[in-house]
Scaffold this active site. Sequence first.
Site, PDB file in Angstrom:
ATOM      1  N   HIS A 271      68.865   1.325 -46.649  1.00  8.33           N
ATOM      2  CA  HIS A 271      69.616  -0.088 -46.346  1.00  8.33           C
ATOM      3  C   HIS A 271      70.986   0.253 -46.304  1.00  8.33           C
ATOM      4  O   HIS A 271      71.511   1.288 -45.978  1.00  8.33           O
ATOM      5  CB  HIS A 271      69.055  -0.961 -47.121  1.00  8.33           C
ATOM      6  CG  HIS A 271      69.449  -2.337 -46.892  1.00  8.33           C
ATOM      7  ND1 HIS A 271      69.995  -2.985 -45.814  1.00  8.33           N
ATOM      8  CD2 HIS A 271      69.174  -3.567 -47.609  1.00  8.33           C
ATOM      9  CE1 HIS A 271      70.205  -4.266 -45.616  1.00  8.33           C
ATOM     10  NE2 HIS A 271      69.527  -4.589 -47.016  1.00  8.33           N
ATOM     11  N   HIS A 319      66.680   1.678 -36.512  1.00  4.80           N
ATOM     12  CA  HIS A 319      66.574   0.502 -37.253  1.00  4.80           C
ATOM     13  C   HIS A 319      65.389  -0.151 -36.932  1.00  4.80           C
ATOM     14  O   HIS A 319      64.686  -0.148 -35.875  1.00  4.80           O
ATOM     15  CB  HIS A 319      67.926  -0.291 -36.572  1.00  4.80           C
ATOM     16  CG  HIS A 319      68.192  -1.772 -37.244  1.00  4.80           C
ATOM     17  ND1 HIS A 319      67.550  -2.961 -37.229  1.00  4.80           N
ATOM     18  CD2 HIS A 319      69.298  -1.840 -38.197  1.00  4.80           C
ATOM     19  CE1 HIS A 319      68.278  -3.705 -37.874  1.00  4.80           C
ATOM     20  NE2 HIS A 319      69.168  -2.909 -38.563  1.00  4.80           N
ATOM     21  N   ASP A 376      75.992   1.975 -39.905  1.00  2.83           N
ATOM     22  CA  ASP A 376      76.374   2.858 -40.906  1.00  2.83           C
ATOM     23  C   ASP A 376      76.783   4.062 -40.592  1.00  2.83           C
ATOM     24  O   ASP A 376      77.443   4.946 -41.386  1.00  2.83           O
ATOM     25  CB  ASP A 376      75.270   3.022 -42.006  1.00  2.83           C
ATOM     26  CG  ASP A 376      74.959   1.880 -42.699  1.00  2.83           C
ATOM     27  OD1 ASP A 376      75.916   0.967 -43.241  1.00  2.83           O
ATOM     28  OD2 ASP A 376      73.482   1.565 -42.915  1.00  2.83           O
TER      29      ASP A 376
HETATM   30  N1  CMC Z   1      65.579  10.115 -38.642  1.00  2.00           N
HETATM   31  C1  CMC Z   1      64.396  10.591 -38.079  1.00  2.00           C
HETATM   32  N2  CMC Z   1      63.310   9.909 -37.897  1.00  2.00           N
HETATM   33  C2  CMC Z   1      63.373   8.891 -38.101  1.00  2.00           C
HETATM   34  C3  CMC Z   1      64.735   8.142 -38.494  1.00  2.00           C
HETATM   35  C4  CMC Z   1      65.630   8.684 -38.800  1.00  2.00           C
HETATM   36  N3  CMC Z   1      66.970   8.146 -39.264  1.00  2.00           N
HETATM   37  N4  CMC Z   1      64.281   6.650 -38.380  1.00  2.00           N
HETATM   38  C5  CMC Z   1      63.211   6.545 -37.949  1.00  2.00           C
HETATM   39  N5  CMC Z   1      62.588   7.816 -37.801  1.00  2.00           N
HETATM   40  C6  CMC Z   1      61.351   7.801 -37.397  1.00  2.00           C
HETATM   41  C7  CMC Z   1      60.005   7.501 -38.399  1.00  2.00           C
HETATM   42  O1  CMC Z   1      59.862   8.843 -39.046  1.00  2.00           O
HETATM   43  C8  CMC Z   1      58.970   7.090 -37.286  1.00  2.00           C
HETATM   44  O2  CMC Z   1      58.442   8.288 -36.926  1.00  2.00           O
HETATM   45  P1  CMC Z   1      56.996   8.218 -36.513  1.00  2.00           P
HETATM   46  O3  CMC Z   1      56.785   7.159 -35.253  1.00  2.00           O
HETATM   47  O4  CMC Z   1      56.675   9.712 -35.909  1.00  2.00           O
HETATM   48  O5  CMC Z   1      56.277   8.015 -37.768  1.00  2.00           O
HETATM   49  C9  CMC Z   1      59.554   6.377 -36.282  1.00  2.00           C
HETATM   50  O6  CMC Z   1      61.097   6.898 -36.519  1.00  2.00           O
HETATM   51  C10 CMC Z   1      59.785   4.751 -36.985  1.00  2.00           C
HETATM   52  O7  CMC Z   1      60.522   4.733 -37.908  1.00  2.00           O
HETATM   53  P2  CMC Z   1      60.223   4.018 -39.110  1.00  2.00           P
HETATM   54  O8  CMC Z   1      60.752   4.517 -40.616  1.00  2.00           O
HETATM   55  O9  CMC Z   1      58.550   3.438 -39.304  1.00  2.00           O
HETATM   56  O10 CMC Z   1      61.175   2.704 -38.863  1.00  2.00           O
HETATM   57  P3  CMC Z   1      61.503   1.286 -39.797  1.00  2.00           P
HETATM   58  O11 CMC Z   1      61.654   0.278 -38.989  1.00  2.00           O
HETATM   59  O12 CMC Z   1      60.190   1.389 -40.846  1.00  2.00           O
HETATM   60  O13 CMC Z   1      62.748   1.964 -40.679  1.00  2.00           O
HETATM   61  C11 CMC Z   1      64.991   2.562 -40.985  1.00  2.00           C
HETATM   62  C12 CMC Z   1      63.917   1.614 -40.201  1.00  2.00           C
HETATM   63  C13 CMC Z   1      66.381   2.062 -40.617  1.00  2.00           C
HETATM   64  C14 CMC Z   1      64.670   2.290 -42.620  1.00  2.00           C
HETATM   65  C15 CMC Z   1      65.016   3.982 -40.533  1.00  2.00           C
HETATM   66  O14 CMC Z   1      65.288   4.092 -39.180  1.00  2.00           O
HETATM   67  C16 CMC Z   1      65.825   4.845 -41.332  1.00  2.00           C
HETATM   68  O15 CMC Z   1      65.245   5.424 -42.430  1.00  2.00           O
HETATM   69  N6  CMC Z   1      66.939   5.317 -41.004  1.00  2.00           N
HETATM   70  C17 CMC Z   1      67.960   6.097 -41.529  1.00  2.00           C
HETATM   71  C18 CMC Z   1      68.357   5.247 -42.852  1.00  2.00           C
HETATM   72  C19 CMC Z   1      69.532   4.302 -42.342  1.00  2.00           C
HETATM   73  O16 CMC Z   1      70.442   4.583 -41.482  1.00  2.00           O
HETATM   74  N7  CMC Z   1      69.464   2.965 -42.719  1.00  2.00           N
HETATM   75  C20 CMC Z   1      70.547   1.940 -42.434  1.00  2.00           C
HETATM   76  C21 CMC Z   1      70.084   0.749 -41.344  1.00  2.00           C
HETATM   77  S1  CMC Z   1      70.948  -0.180 -40.729  1.00  2.00           S
HETATM   78  C22 CMC Z   1      72.081  -0.905 -41.980  1.00  2.00           C
HETATM   79  C23 CMC Z   1      71.246  -1.780 -42.682  1.00  2.00           C
HETATM   80  O17 CMC Z   1      70.844  -2.904 -42.198  1.00  2.00           O
HETATM   81  O18 CMC Z   1      71.074  -1.571 -44.036  1.00  2.00           O
END
Ligand code: CMC
Length: 458
Positions: A271, A319, A376
């Site tokens: 987050h 996201h 971010d």
């Molecule tokens: N790097 C590599 N792979 C990723 C990433 C990433 N940053 N983000 C998502 N994926 C992959 C994930 O492994 C999954 O792959 P698969 O379908 O093969 O299992 C797919 O993309 C979907 O991801 P998810 O984790 O199921 O998506 P989510 O909606 O649960 O999570 C997220 C969203 C923001 C937590 C995630 O994209 C992430 O961890 N990003 C990195 C951390 C980040 O930048 N966070 C800031 C978010 S924006 C500011 C805020 O609102 O706080």
Amino acid sequence: MPEKNTQRGANTVARQPARFKLIDTVRKEEISLDGLQPTQGLTSIDVSPLRPTFQMNAFDPAYKSTSMGLSSKTFIDGEQGILTHGGYRIEDLTDNSNFMEVTYLLREGELPTATQLADFKQDIGENANVPPEVRDYIKSSNPKAKPMATLAAAVSTLAANTNDENPHHIIGQMSTIVANLIRRQQGKEAFLPSNPDLDFAENFLRMAFADDNGHYDANPAIVEAMDKLLILHADHEQNASTTNVRNTRSAGSTMAECIAAGVNTLSGPLHGGANQAVLEQLEMLATADTFLPLETRIERIIARAKDKDDDFRLMGFGHRVYKNRDPRAMVLKKFVDSVLAELDVDDPRLETARRVEKAAAKDEYFTSRGLYPNVDFYSGIIMSALELEPRQFTMIFAAGRVAGWEAQAEELNRDKMAIARPRQTYVGPTERPYIAIEQRGEHNGGPALEEPKELNQS
Ligand code: CMC
């Protein structure tokens, strides 16, 4: 706050009776459920009759398909990459508005008149100071301690020592707390109180960066950049920290207690903590394996991010809602050039960030999953140019997000929402008799007392 700034009426939604039919093929029952038609966004199925009428729960871990209720504050179209507050696009607000105005908009649902804005700013400014216990806590806090946990403790200290029942005063108090924690991390001695005569962002920067005599030469470019950063972080509909704030408010906790809960959630690297992690990744690219060309180092971290056996993620990418572009990242990407030029800062990490973005944009792993830079990704480079340290970035996020937390917690109060209390799908042991410790031996499980019962209503 003056009486004339009254809250708008409670939220309502257009209902489409019995729009959906759910068929239970086991019990051979058919259930009608209403549709809820929002002003924008997807139709919701009203599943609230499921439990009382049909003895069933909805199952949706991590709330991926769940609407928590009605809200009129912020709308996101994740497919189109659109973000609006009160119907105004984020690009429009960052170009033309200011943080106090956006805070007012989030609370009241309308942009303020000049008089309303002046009254609001005065009210926030005059109530931004904190009780002596908070000041003493900050002055005695460990400047090397984890910043977000320290911030949460400072906000909890406020909660413990205030009787101020005006929820929006937390917005100014938060900026006094964050700014003075930043002073403390810089090793400055004096705790600086808020000055209500200054604009919000300038007052914040003065509290954070003035010398111990309170002297600070405000650079208009820095003040403007800080104000825009606060706007860009002000609200983002039902993200993890806002959900936590709303849940806490639903239990009747005070606003300061709710905000402390929000700070703790925002801290996580998935987050708000991601902005710090992005800069750390860019630093790593600049300093590790420098015998290899930068392009190769970028290829390596991209490969690690794709590797399912590696927990490494490309921070600042992806996201839950945006699957195409995060409009806040687009604003920041444009803005970063002008801030760095204005402040005459040459930050090589910007070029590295651009190359990482390009490499990911060419990679099917990222494009097929809709993984693009989020807010971010570029914000840390701007914050660095404002002489903030990476460990302070998430606190700046909190200083802006408090506007959305407060507005949404008050919206929930106004709508008189019941205490948030989800159900679960239990998969643990069924009821069984207690086994005395001397009878357990190596075996610490016992047989079920009886077969699973009918649905437990408690
Ligand atoms: N790097 C590599 N792979 C990723 C990433 C990433 N940053 N983000 C998502 N994926 C992959 C994930 O492994 C999954 O792959 P698969 O379908 O093969 O299992 C797919 O993309 C979907 O991801 P998810 O984790 O199921 O998506 P989510 O909606 O649960 O999570 C997220 C969203 C923001 C937590 C995630 O994209 C992430 O961890 N990003 C990195 C951390 C980040 O930048 N966070 C800031 C978010 S924006 C500011 C805020 O609102 O706080």
